[in-house]
Write a protein that holds these residues in place. Structure first.
Motif, PDB file in Angstrom:
ATOM      1  N   GLN A  47       0.835  -1.051   0.127  1.00  0.00           N
ATOM      2  CA  GLN A  47      -0.159   0.043  -0.008  1.00  0.00           C
ATOM      3  C   GLN A  47       0.935   1.204   0.148  1.00  0.00           C
ATOM      4  O   GLN A  47       0.619   2.307  -0.516  1.00  0.00           O
ATOM      5  CB  GLN A  47      -0.970   0.131   1.149  1.00  0.00           C
ATOM      6  N   LEU A  48       2.046   1.285   0.790  1.00  0.00           N
ATOM      7  CA  LEU A  48       3.122   2.347   0.737  1.00  0.00           C
ATOM      8  C   LEU A  48       3.715   2.333  -0.566  1.00  0.00           C
ATOM      9  O   LEU A  48       4.661   3.304  -0.740  1.00  0.00           O
ATOM     10  CB  LEU A  48       4.002   2.178   1.825  1.00  0.00           C
ATOM     11  N   ARG A  49       3.642   1.331  -1.538  1.00  0.00           N
ATOM     12  CA  ARG A  49       4.635   1.350  -2.619  1.00  0.00           C
ATOM     13  C   ARG A  49       5.836   1.011  -2.346  1.00  0.00           C
ATOM     14  O   ARG A  49       6.767   1.485  -3.234  1.00  0.00           O
ATOM     15  CB  ARG A  49       4.317   2.644  -3.795  1.00  0.00           C
ATOM     16  N   GLU A  50       6.145   0.557  -1.206  1.00  0.00           N
ATOM     17  CA  GLU A  50       7.588   0.105  -1.013  1.00  0.00           C
ATOM     18  C   GLU A  50       7.742  -1.245  -1.467  1.00  0.00           C
ATOM     19  O   GLU A  50       7.760  -2.132  -0.719  1.00  0.00           O
ATOM     20  CB  GLU A  50       7.969   0.300   0.547  1.00  0.00           C
ATOM     21  N   LEU A  51       8.158  -1.602  -2.904  1.00  0.00           N
ATOM     22  CA  LEU A  51       8.064  -2.970  -3.198  1.00  0.00           C
ATOM     23  C   LEU A  51       9.238  -3.755  -2.821  1.00  0.00           C
ATOM     24  O   LEU A  51       9.030  -4.942  -2.655  1.00  0.00           O
ATOM     25  CB  LEU A  51       8.006  -2.586  -4.844  1.00  0.00           C
ATOM     26  N   ASN A  52      10.424  -2.968  -2.563  1.00  0.00           N
ATOM     27  CA  ASN A  52      11.308  -3.909  -2.260  1.00  0.00           C
ATOM     28  C   ASN A  52      11.116  -4.420  -0.708  1.00  0.00           C
ATOM     29  O   ASN A  52      11.425  -5.755  -0.199  1.00  0.00           O
ATOM     30  CB  ASN A  52      12.671  -3.164  -2.135  1.00  0.00           C
ATOM     31  N   CYS A  53      10.358  -3.729   0.057  1.00  0.00           N
ATOM     32  CA  CYS A  53      10.030  -3.795   1.710  1.00  0.00           C
ATOM     33  C   CYS A  53       9.301  -5.092   1.283  1.00  0.00           C
ATOM     34  O   CYS A  53       9.236  -6.356   2.036  1.00  0.00           O
ATOM     35  CB  CYS A  53       9.441  -2.769   2.313  1.00  0.00           C
ATOM     36  N   ALA A  54       8.055  -5.234   0.402  1.00  0.00           N
ATOM     37  CA  ALA A  54       7.121  -6.115   0.238  1.00  0.00           C
ATOM     38  C   ALA A  54       7.870  -7.532  -0.254  1.00  0.00           C
ATOM     39  O   ALA A  54       7.523  -8.590   0.345  1.00  0.00           O
ATOM     40  CB  ALA A  54       6.084  -5.760  -0.944  1.00  0.00           C
ATOM     41  N   ILE A  55       8.835  -7.358  -1.129  1.00  0.00           N
ATOM     42  CA  ILE A  55       9.419  -8.749  -1.651  1.00  0.00           C
ATOM     43  C   ILE A  55      10.192  -9.187  -0.577  1.00  0.00           C
ATOM     44  O   ILE A  55      10.098 -10.290  -0.484  1.00  0.00           O
ATOM     45  CB  ILE A  55      10.246  -8.176  -3.048  1.00  0.00           C
ATOM     46  N   ASP A  56      11.013  -8.484   0.092  1.00  0.00           N
ATOM     47  CA  ASP A  56      11.679  -9.144   1.141  1.00  0.00           C
ATOM     48  C   ASP A  56      10.928  -9.906   2.302  1.00  0.00           C
ATOM     49  O   ASP A  56      11.308 -10.802   2.707  1.00  0.00           O
ATOM     50  CB  ASP A  56      12.608  -7.805   1.849  1.00  0.00           C
ATOM     51  N   THR A  57       9.537  -9.175   2.436  1.00  0.00           N
ATOM     52  CA  THR A  57       8.773  -9.724   3.419  1.00  0.00           C
ATOM     53  C   THR A  57       8.156 -11.136   3.000  1.00  0.00           C
ATOM     54  O   THR A  57       8.413 -12.014   3.730  1.00  0.00           O
ATOM     55  CB  THR A  57       7.727  -8.686   3.829  1.00  0.00           C
ATOM     56  N   TYR A  58       7.835 -11.077   1.699  1.00  0.00           N
ATOM     57  CA  TYR A  58       7.287 -12.515   0.987  1.00  0.00           C
ATOM     58  C   TYR A  58       8.427 -13.254   0.995  1.00  0.00           C
ATOM     59  O   TYR A  58       8.108 -14.408   1.328  1.00  0.00           O
ATOM     60  CB  TYR A  58       6.869 -12.003  -0.401  1.00  0.00           C
ATOM     61  N   GLN A  59       9.614 -13.046   0.819  1.00  0.00           N
ATOM     62  CA  GLN A  59      10.605 -14.062   0.898  1.00  0.00           C
ATOM     63  C   GLN A  59      10.941 -14.475   2.339  1.00  0.00           C
ATOM     64  O   GLN A  59      11.314 -15.763   2.484  1.00  0.00           O
ATOM     65  CB  GLN A  59      12.076 -13.367   0.413  1.00  0.00           C
ATOM     66  N   GLN A  60      10.731 -13.828   3.433  1.00  0.00           N
ATOM     67  CA  GLN A  60      10.822 -14.038   4.828  1.00  0.00           C
ATOM     68  C   GLN A  60       9.738 -15.088   5.025  1.00  0.00           C
ATOM     69  O   GLN A  60      10.010 -16.199   5.479  1.00  0.00           O
ATOM     70  CB  GLN A  60      10.715 -12.934   5.921  1.00  0.00           C
ATOM     71  N   ILE A  61       8.535 -14.674   4.577  1.00  0.00           N
ATOM     72  CA  ILE A  61       7.341 -15.701   4.550  1.00  0.00           C
ATOM     73  C   ILE A  61       7.817 -17.076   4.097  1.00  0.00           C
ATOM     74  O   ILE A  61       7.414 -18.108   4.714  1.00  0.00           O
ATOM     75  CB  ILE A  61       5.908 -15.128   4.048  1.00  0.00           C
ATOM     76  N   LEU A  62       8.321 -17.087   2.877  1.00  0.00           N
ATOM     77  CA  LEU A  62       8.413 -18.347   2.317  1.00  0.00           C
ATOM     78  C   LEU A  62       9.554 -19.326   3.036  1.00  0.00           C
ATOM     79  O   LEU A  62       9.531 -20.321   2.965  1.00  0.00           O
ATOM     80  CB  LEU A  62       8.974 -18.039   0.859  1.00  0.00           C
ATOM     81  N   LYS A  63      10.530 -18.596   3.647  1.00  0.00           N
ATOM     82  CA  LYS A  63      11.460 -19.288   4.746  1.00  0.00           C
ATOM     83  C   LYS A  63      10.594 -19.925   5.871  1.00  0.00           C
ATOM     84  O   LYS A  63      11.088 -21.165   5.982  1.00  0.00           O
ATOM     85  CB  LYS A  63      12.645 -18.350   4.851  1.00  0.00           C
ATOM     86  N   LEU A  64       9.774 -19.348   6.315  1.00  0.00           N
ATOM     87  CA  LEU A  64       9.171 -19.888   7.295  1.00  0.00           C
ATOM     88  C   LEU A  64       8.170 -20.652   7.027  1.00  0.00           C
ATOM     89  O   LEU A  64       7.836 -21.973   7.732  1.00  0.00           O
ATOM     90  CB  LEU A  64       8.412 -18.678   8.208  1.00  0.00           C
ATOM     91  N   LYS A  65       7.397 -20.534   6.025  1.00  0.00           N
ATOM     92  CA  LYS A  65       6.217 -21.646   5.390  1.00  0.00           C
ATOM     93  C   LYS A  65       6.292 -21.677   3.963  1.00  0.00           C
ATOM     94  O   LYS A  65       5.498 -20.983   3.196  1.00  0.00           O
ATOM     95  CB  LYS A  65       4.939 -20.816   6.007  1.00  0.00           C
ATOM     96  N   PRO A  66       7.114 -22.436   3.227  1.00  0.00           N
ATOM     97  CA  PRO A  66       7.246 -22.515   1.951  1.00  0.00           C
ATOM     98  C   PRO A  66       6.259 -23.401   1.131  1.00  0.00           C
ATOM     99  O   PRO A  66       6.491 -24.518   0.764  1.00  0.00           O
ATOM    100  CB  PRO A  66       8.590 -23.275   1.605  1.00  0.00           C
ATOM    101  N   ASP A  67       4.840 -23.133   1.449  1.00  0.00           N
ATOM    102  CA  ASP A  67       3.772 -23.751   0.761  1.00  0.00           C
ATOM    103  C   ASP A  67       3.130 -23.104  -0.225  1.00  0.00           C
ATOM    104  O   ASP A  67       3.773 -21.829  -0.648  1.00  0.00           O
ATOM    105  CB  ASP A  67       2.678 -24.183   1.895  1.00  0.00           C
ATOM    106  N   TRP A  68       2.293 -23.722  -0.877  1.00  0.00           N
ATOM    107  CA  TRP A  68       1.640 -23.140  -2.233  1.00  0.00           C
ATOM    108  C   TRP A  68       0.977 -21.841  -2.055  1.00  0.00           C
ATOM    109  O   TRP A  68       0.967 -20.876  -2.978  1.00  0.00           O
ATOM    110  CB  TRP A  68       0.806 -23.918  -2.905  1.00  0.00           C
ATOM    111  N   GLU A  69       0.183 -21.786  -0.941  1.00  0.00           N
ATOM    112  CA  GLU A  69      -0.364 -20.560  -0.622  1.00  0.00           C
ATOM    113  C   GLU A  69       0.336 -19.230  -0.715  1.00  0.00           C
ATOM    114  O   GLU A  69       0.039 -17.973  -1.246  1.00  0.00           O
ATOM    115  CB  GLU A  69      -1.219 -20.530   0.635  1.00  0.00           C
ATOM    116  N   GLU A  70       1.641 -19.143  -0.212  1.00  0.00           N
ATOM    117  CA  GLU A  70       2.686 -18.164   0.009  1.00  0.00           C
ATOM    118  C   GLU A  70       2.995 -17.920  -1.377  1.00  0.00           C
ATOM    119  O   GLU A  70       3.272 -16.656  -1.627  1.00  0.00           O
ATOM    120  CB  GLU A  70       3.699 -18.630   0.960  1.00  0.00           C
ATOM    121  N   TYR A  71       3.416 -19.052  -1.997  1.00  0.00           N
ATOM    122  CA  TYR A  71       4.010 -18.758  -3.503  1.00  0.00           C
ATOM    123  C   TYR A  71       2.756 -17.954  -4.353  1.00  0.00           C
ATOM    124  O   TYR A  71       3.004 -17.124  -5.135  1.00  0.00           O
ATOM    125  CB  TYR A  71       4.367 -19.923  -4.135  1.00  0.00           C
TER     126      TYR A  71
END
Length: 547
Positions: free
Chosen positions: A366-390
């Motif tokens: 929402q803040l258009r801080e795209l790098n922040c969003a991508i980094d956060t999604y990458q952290q999520i995938l490390k914690l829970k690498p399931d299909w929903e997160e991808y």
């Protein structure tokens, strides 16, 4: 292969046939797979007809055998198995069926730790007609007082009273599930556990003292005597389960001697802190303090200092701190930058809080801080690498117009779960945008085979119609796009595509009608804007040519 031995009872044959149909419909790795041709009959001596059903076989032991071999289960295992079973029931109930025979013998523990629910021979469809039959006064063990015959399925100690009387409802499954959990966490047969004479509830908690109160309360709620007292659907149970690990940790902490001593020290420390930092200045400053007090009540920094003090004295307090920051974020969501700060603090105090990570990703978007969003999604995938997160990461790239990256994430999601219909649907749309119409159509057809959700079916028919339109298969395109609109009349993209199809078929009157709807209806779909602009450009060019 399951063979029906008692073949002279039409009711049992009906249940057998129903089991076959249910296993064809329900698609979940914890439910046996069976297909249309797997149900067949064999005639013997031209007189005897044997009914046969082939279904998937799960490796492992049923839970009745498992408990005999290994004894009662831990709280962590109880939470894991209960969560798996409720997720299976969620799919079963969403497909408008309920099991009616949940018990340890019908639950398989597989070698990989996954749980499977079997024996759908007693399952029943949740239909208005069926529920209407139960909406009567009285009833018998084989039907209701109005003469509707409903076969009663009973398992001693696991079937609730309404089911014994032939009036099972979806919440009857929850009763059996709760009783199953009691057997698993106590390791004791239910016939050896006494019931309260007044309430009829099992008196089991003293035999499973390793189960914390929050989980024990949920189990008791599942086994409530009347259906209306139990959780009303699987989603409510899943929501409560989501909170249980946190509640259980707090429960164990607060019961420990360490906590009591620490709490006492904390209380004394806070008394001194409050006395020297709050009371004395209050005496000194008099009325001025009254005004300052109102500011302190809303001062985040003061609250933060207090929590830091608490965690420095007693580290388990970090759970309370994490919850505090999350609550602050929800209250201040309108202020996105402040919300981002709170979510980052929540993660700092609980680095495995997926909810905080997902919320942070949304705020960054929402803040258009795209790098922040991508980094956060990458952290999520490390914690829970399931299909929903991808899939979520794919949706993010999709929204940002990064189509190649979006396709990659959707493909990974589908590879991890080939029933991820939402990912299949989005990938089909991207294939249309990339002009790969054969692949788009193939994906849409695959998705349609795997879902009964009308909204998702509508988007898949739209994608299929779009592909056929671009392949100049106009009659097919018209049929699929009309199906999309019939299923969801708010699919404006399907309307715009149908107008193009009608134009190609020379149906002028229909074309004008659909184009009008396409042009004036509210839509935020990118393709709709493109098609509208193409029509406007075409009309302007035609006008210039005429002049």
């Amino acid at each position: 292969m399951k063979v029906l031995k008692w073949i002279d009872d039409s009711k049992i044959v009906e249940l057998f046939d129903r089991e076959s149909k249910i296993l064809q419909i329900i698609d979940h790795p914890g439910v046996p797979k069976s297909y249309k041709d797997d149900y067949f009959t064999v005639k013997l001596n031209n007189r005897l007809t044997m009914h046969c059903l082939i279904m998937q076989r799960f490796e492992g032991k049923n839970l009745a055998e498992w408990i005999k071999s290994y004894g009662r289960i831990s709280q962590n295992l109880a939470l894991d198995w209960l969560s798996q079973l409720v997720n299976i029931l969620d799919i079963v109930h969403r497909n408008e069926y309920f099991h009616r025979d949940i018990k340890p013998d019908n639950i398989i523990h597989q070698p990989d730790g996954k749980i499977a629910l079997v024996d759908f021979g007693g399952a029943r469809e949740i239909s208005r007609t069926f529920l209407a039959k139960l909406g009567t006064n009285g009833g018998t063990s084989t039907g209701t007082s109005m003469g509707y015959e409903i076969t009663a399925v009973r398992s001693a100690y696991y079937s609730p009273l309404e089911q014994i009387h032939g009036q099972a409802v979806p919440q009857s499954d929850f009763y059996a599930l709760g009783r199953t959990l009691v057997h698993l966490v106590t390791g004791i047969s239910l016939n050896k556990i006494k019931s309260d004479e007044k309430t009829g509830r099992l008196l089991w908690r003293d035999k499973a003292r390793h189960i914390d109160k929050p989980l024990a309360d949920l189990i008791d709620d599942l086994m409530a005597p009347f259906p209306g007292q139990r959780p009303q659907n699987t989603q409510i149970i899943l929501q409560r389960l989501h909170k249980l690990p946190f509640q259980s940790k707090i429960q164990r902490i607060t019961r420990s001697k360490t906590f009591v001593i620490s709490a006492l020290i904390t209380s004394i420390s806070l008394v001194f802190f409050i006395f020297f930092r709050v009371i004395l200045p209050a005496i000194a400053n008099g009325l001025v303090f009254q005004g300052e007090k109102l500011e302190i009540a809303n001062d985040f920094q003061t609250s933060k200092n207090l929590f830091n003090l608490a965690t420095s004295i007693h580290p388990p307090a970090k759970f309370t701190v994490s919850k505090f920051y999350l609550e602050q974020a929800s209250r201040n969501i309108s202020n996105l930058r402040l919300a981002k700060k709170y979510y980052q603090l929540a993660i700092k105090y609980n680095e495995r809080d997926l909810g905080a990570y997902n919320s942070l990703a949304i705020v960054c978007r929402q803040l258009r801080e795209l790098n922040c969003a991508i980094d956060t999604y990458q952290q999520i995938l490390k914690l829970k690498p399931d299909w929903e997160e991808y899939y979520r990461l794919g949706s993010f790239y999709d929204d940002e117009g990064k189509e190649e990256l979006a396709q990659q994430q959707y493909q990974i999601a589908i590879k991890l779960n080939n029933n991820a219909v939402v990912a299949i649907n989005n990938l089909s749309r991207l294939k249309n945008l990339k002009e790969d119409y054969n692949q788009a159509a193939q994906l849409a057809l695959e998705g349609l085979r795997k879902t009964k959700d009308p909204k998702i079916q509508a988007t898949l028919y739209k994608n299929l119609g779009w592909a056929r339109l671009m392949q100049r298969k106009y009659t097919e395109a018209e049929k699929y796009l009309q199906k999309a609109i019939d299923l969801d009349n708010e699919r404006i993209d399907a309307v715009c595509l149908l107008s193009q199809t009608q134009e190609a078929l020379g149906k002028i009157n229909e074309t004008k009608l659909w184009w009008e709807v396409c042009m004036i209806a509210k839509s935020n779909i990118p393709e709709v804007y493109i098609w509208r602009q193409q029509l406007v450009d075409r009309l302007i060019n035609n006008s210039k040519s005429t002049n």
